[in-house]
Write an enzyme that holds these catalytic residues in place. Structure first.
Site, PDB file in Angstrom:
ATOM      1  N   ILE A   1       0.832  -1.202   0.000  1.00 29.18           N
ATOM      2  CA  ILE A   1       0.000   0.000   0.000  1.00 29.18           C
ATOM      3  C   ILE A   1       0.873   1.260   0.000  1.00 29.18           C
ATOM      4  O   ILE A   1       1.574   1.543   0.987  1.00 29.18           O
ATOM      5  CB  ILE A   1      -0.980  -0.002   1.202  1.00 29.18           C
ATOM      6  CG1 ILE A   1      -1.790  -1.320   1.195  1.00 29.18           C
ATOM      7  CG2 ILE A   1      -1.900   1.219   1.151  1.00 29.18           C
ATOM      8  CD1 ILE A   1      -2.454  -1.685  -0.140  1.00 29.18           C
TER       9      ILE A   1
ATOM     10  N   GLU B   1      -0.864  -1.160 -10.348  1.00 29.79           N
ATOM     11  CA  GLU B   1      -2.122  -0.849 -11.073  1.00 29.79           C
ATOM     12  C   GLU B   1      -2.348  -1.821 -12.241  1.00 29.79           C
ATOM     13  O   GLU B   1      -2.869  -1.435 -13.286  1.00 29.79           O
ATOM     14  CB  GLU B   1      -2.159   0.612 -11.533  1.00 29.79           C
ATOM     15  CG  GLU B   1      -2.336   1.536 -10.339  1.00 29.79           C
ATOM     16  CD  GLU B   1      -2.567   2.976 -10.716  1.00 29.79           C
ATOM     17  OE1 GLU B   1      -3.345   3.222 -11.653  1.00 29.79           O
ATOM     18  OE2 GLU B   1      -1.977   3.852 -10.060  1.00 29.79           O
TER      19      GLU B   1
ATOM     20  N   GLU C   1       1.277  -7.930 -18.071  1.00 32.68           N
ATOM     21  CA  GLU C   1       0.562  -9.134 -18.542  1.00 32.68           C
ATOM     22  C   GLU C   1      -0.947  -8.949 -18.361  1.00 32.68           C
ATOM     23  O   GLU C   1      -1.738  -9.291 -19.239  1.00 32.68           O
ATOM     24  CB  GLU C   1       1.037 -10.376 -17.768  1.00 32.68           C
ATOM     25  CG  GLU C   1       2.459 -10.820 -18.084  1.00 32.68           C
ATOM     26  CD  GLU C   1       3.536  -9.958 -17.416  1.00 32.68           C
ATOM     27  OE1 GLU C   1       3.196  -9.122 -16.545  1.00 32.68           O
ATOM     28  OE2 GLU C   1       4.716 -10.102 -17.776  1.00 32.68           O
TER      29      GLU C   1
END
Ligand SMILES: Cc1cc2nc3c(=O)[nH]c(=O)nc-3n(C[C@H](O)[C@H](O)[C@H](O)COP(=O)(O)OP(=O)(O)OC[C@H]3O[C@@H](n4cnc5c(N)ncnc54)[C@H](O)[C@@H]3O)c2cc1C
Length: 396
Positions: free
Chosen positions: A169, A374, A378
């Site tokens: 985070i 984000e 892939e």
């Protein structure tokens, strides 16, 4: 000085050109004081990040991510301005881009799904740089596979009781509030998720660990133990959590590409500065065709990235709605290409390119995470292919 001719493209209006000019001026004059190079690492990093948010807010640049009704620039987001902001700040200092971007990512769910009371409470402060925002969706077993999250929120009267943990985070420990995603019902997958805005001082919330990564980026894990959050803090409806998350990423993925573009432009600048100075076999490196081929490839990758990024940003700003395909293309292409461009710049710098603290070495570390957070490259390819299939089926 980087090529700025792209600002003449029809994607922009005069307000974007003015925004870019003002931010460039700020980055050249104020930024070196706010974010001195040697403070962007180690224990002073958090303080620098906080100072960056405050100063970017004071100077008015965070308005790009805030709706006009709450002190911002556009109806909800000015995606082109956010992209310009990330590109310009990324070119100057990765931590400045981080501080700028997180205010938008961390508060976007409020902008898109918040009630009037939630918007009034958080957005003006975020835009002024007086409250730091964070976005908490990832877990140890739920990164690409977001639907596998296990953080649970159980309704108890007019509160939800949340138990679980988040990791990776950004702004963990620095943030004044978090957008937290949790499961509100049984089962697995993307159904039954919900988003909440959670103040950092809520009892039961703790920062369980700080994570050091290869480039300046305040990061950590959160723990929720019987954390009571008012039901009124939910963003959107019960069960809409996945939609909330994807709507936020629909805006911000393009901007990750823009940060990568900023890093790539800086790498090209650094390469150019070096190849005209450095002499090998009696001539400047720039005189050799192998060098020229590298520079050409770098320049093409940069322009192609910029076209995809500003196509996506313009589409979002001008047409509204979802731009999932455009945003994923911009993020995947620009981050992967920036990695290649920076690698070429390191190569052109020779041994000096891998010396700690040299700009191309810093960029080499800075770019890596952008191909992961984000949604990895892939995952972006899976999203793009799904959209191409959808179009094919509708057309066929
Ligand atoms: C610097 C940094 C900052 C971050 N900030 C935040 C934040 O603020 N908030 C937040 O919630 N999260 C944040 N994240 C988490 C980030 O979004 C995840 O790391 C990312 O989504 C990947 O998840 P993972 O690490 O679990 O990797 P995994 O999902 O385990 O992926 C590992 C590899 O498998 C590949 N893979 C996954 N699925 C498939 C598939 N179907 N087919 C083939 N390959 C596949 C991936 O592309 C990747 O290469 C951050 C991460 C980093 C590194």
């Amino acid at each position: 000085m980087s090529d700025a001719s792209f600002l003449d493209w029809p994607f922009f209006d005069q307000s974007h050109r003015d925004f870019a000019a003002a931010l460039e001026e700020w980055a050249n004059t104020a930024l070196p004081k706010v974010c001195p190079k040697d403070e962007a690492h180690g224990p002073a990093m958090d303080q620098t990040a906080k100072r960056l948010v405050r100063e970017l807010g004071k100077a008015g640049f965070l308005a790009a991510s805030i709706p006009a009704a709450y002190g911002g620039r556009a109806k909800d987001f000015d995606v082109r301005a956010i992209c310009l902001g990330r590109e310009i700040l990324g070119r100057h200092a990765g931590l400045a881009d981080f501080a700028f971007a997180m205010q938008g990512l961390g508060s976007a769910a409020i902008t898109l799904f918040g009630t009037e009371a939630q918007k009034q409470r958080y957005l003006p402060k975020v835009g002024r740089g007086e409250a730091i925002a964070a976005f908490a969706i990832s877990e140890v077993d739920a990164g690409s596979d977001v639907g596998n999250m296990s953080t649970q929120a159980v309704l108890d009267g007019d509160h939800y009781v949340i138990n679980g943990a988040k990791t990776w985070i950004s702004n963990a420990g620095l943030a004044d509030f978090y957008t937290v995603f949790a499961r509100i019902g049984d089962g697995t997958g993307a159904k039954n998720l919900a988003a909440f805005v959670v103040d950092a001082d809520t009892p039961g919330l703790s920062v369980s660990e700080r994570i050091d990564v290869i480039a300046p980026h305040p990061l950590g894990s959160l723990k929720f133990e019987k954390m009571r959050v008012p039901a009124a803090n939910m963003l959107g409806q019960p069960g809409e959590g996945f939609k909330v998350a994807m709507s936020v990423l629909d805006v911000f993925r393009t901007t990750v590409g823009a940060a990568a573009l900023g890093f790539a432009r800086r790498a090209l600048d650094e390469a150019l500065a070096r190849i005209f100075k450095r002499k090998v076999f009696g001539s400047p490196l720039a005189d050799y065709q192998l060098t020229q081929a590298k520079i050409a490839e770098m320049a093409v990758a940069i322009d192609a990235s910029a076209l995809l990024i500003y196509r996506s940003a313009w589409t979002k700003d001008a047409k509204g709605g979802r731009v999932t395909r455009e945003a994923s293309m911009a993020k995947q292409f620009a981050t992967d290409q920036a990695q290649v461009v920076i690698d070429q710049a390191v190569q052109l710098w020779g041994g000096l390119g891998v010396v700690s603290g040299v700009m191309v070495e810093q960029l080499y570390r800075e770019i890596r995470a952008l191909r992961i957070y984000e949604g990895t490259s892939e995952v972006q390819k899976l999203v793009i292919a799904a959209k191409v299939f959808e179009d094919f089926k509708h057309g066929g």
